[in-house]
Design a protein around this motif. Structure first.
Motif, PDB file in Angstrom:
ATOM      1  N   TYR A  13     -33.365 -11.801  -5.553  1.00  0.00           N
ATOM      2  CA  TYR A  13     -33.659 -11.940  -4.442  1.00  0.00           C
ATOM      3  C   TYR A  13     -33.776 -13.384  -3.575  1.00  0.00           C
ATOM      4  O   TYR A  13     -34.338 -14.245  -4.676  1.00  0.00           O
ATOM      5  N   TYR A  14     -33.248 -13.759  -2.391  1.00  0.00           N
ATOM      6  CA  TYR A  14     -33.274 -15.178  -2.069  1.00  0.00           C
ATOM      7  C   TYR A  14     -33.775 -15.013  -0.532  1.00  0.00           C
ATOM      8  O   TYR A  14     -33.610 -14.304   0.270  1.00  0.00           O
ATOM      9  N   GLY A  15     -34.423 -16.000  -0.316  1.00  0.00           N
ATOM     10  CA  GLY A  15     -35.106 -16.184   1.098  1.00  0.00           C
ATOM     11  C   GLY A  15     -35.082 -17.758   1.484  1.00  0.00           C
ATOM     12  O   GLY A  15     -35.127 -18.419   0.508  1.00  0.00           O
ATOM     13  N   ARG A  63     -36.413 -18.186  -4.466  1.00  0.00           N
ATOM     14  CA  ARG A  63     -35.688 -16.988  -5.312  1.00  0.00           C
ATOM     15  C   ARG A  63     -36.924 -16.116  -5.849  1.00  0.00           C
ATOM     16  O   ARG A  63     -38.090 -16.666  -6.148  1.00  0.00           O
ATOM     17  N   SER A  64     -36.538 -14.885  -6.134  1.00  0.00           N
ATOM     18  CA  SER A  64     -37.382 -13.963  -6.840  1.00  0.00           C
ATOM     19  C   SER A  64     -36.686 -12.979  -7.533  1.00  0.00           C
ATOM     20  O   SER A  64     -35.416 -12.414  -7.116  1.00  0.00           O
ATOM     21  N   TRP A  66     -37.382 -12.449   2.603  1.00  0.00           N
ATOM     22  CA  TRP A  66     -36.033 -12.309   1.688  1.00  0.00           C
ATOM     23  C   TRP A  66     -35.080 -11.891   2.556  1.00  0.00           C
ATOM     24  O   TRP A  66     -35.285 -10.974   3.189  1.00  0.00           O
ATOM     25  N   SER A 124     -29.951 -10.466  -1.628  1.00  0.00           N
ATOM     26  CA  SER A 124     -29.809  -9.882  -3.123  1.00  0.00           C
ATOM     27  C   SER A 124     -28.686 -10.052  -3.599  1.00  0.00           C
ATOM     28  O   SER A 124     -27.723  -9.771  -3.198  1.00  0.00           O
TER      29      SER A 124
END
Length: 165
Positions: free
Chosen positions: A87-89, A79-80, A94, A97
């Protein structure tokens, strides 16, 4: 140097208030205009959870449900907070979002034009291949479909990821 010369837009920022502390007084924007919120960019679970907690209801409940679905669906989820959104990756870059806006949460899939079926919304300012959905309530979340999109989009390199040969 004006704001367009340094890469920043002249878009008005959301109203003042606390940042990511759960009692936010800032106003959610109506549409994508640069940043979704005043949340500071930061990598990790804690800043994303703080961003989600800063959203008013019903956006907070929707974002919590999307986050929980992502965690359940994608092992190794990262996560960020970037550009005022979560945002997710997974692994390399990523993938999608989630951002709170007035009246809805926008869930956007990077490389979403390649998903089957293609998500219905083409967000402004998010790249030619980004597609997503606008969720007005938790009831709008089709868990099976969104989980399928999350799985599909996580299987290819996301933004910032390396292309596999």
């Amino acid at each position: 140097m004006d704001s367009t010369e340094n890469g920043k837009s002249d878009v008005q920022k959301p109203g003042t208030g606390t940042e990511a502390h759960g009692d936010a007084a800032w106003t959610l924007p109506d549409a994508m205009t640069g940043r979704a919120s005043p949340a500071k960019a930061a990598v990790g679970d804690k800043p994303v959870f703080a961003y989600i907690a800063s959203l008013p209801q019903p956006q907070r409940g929707i974002a919590e449900a999307v986050d929980a679905l992502a965690a359940k669906t994608l092992p190794g989820l990262q996560r960020s907070v970037k550009w005022g959104m979560a945002y997710y990756g997974v692994g390399d870059g990523w993938c999608f979002s989630s951002g709170g806006f007035a009246g809805h949460v926008k869930l956007m899939f990077i490389n979403g034009a390649d998903l089957k079926p293609v998500p219905p919304v083409t967000p402004v300012g998010m790249g030619k291949s980004t597609r997503g959905v606008e969720l007005e309530s938790v009831r709008d979340i089709d868990e099976d479909q969104i989980a399928a999109w999350m799985t599909q989009v996580a299987s290819v390199p996301g933004v910032g990821g390396k292309k596999h040969k």
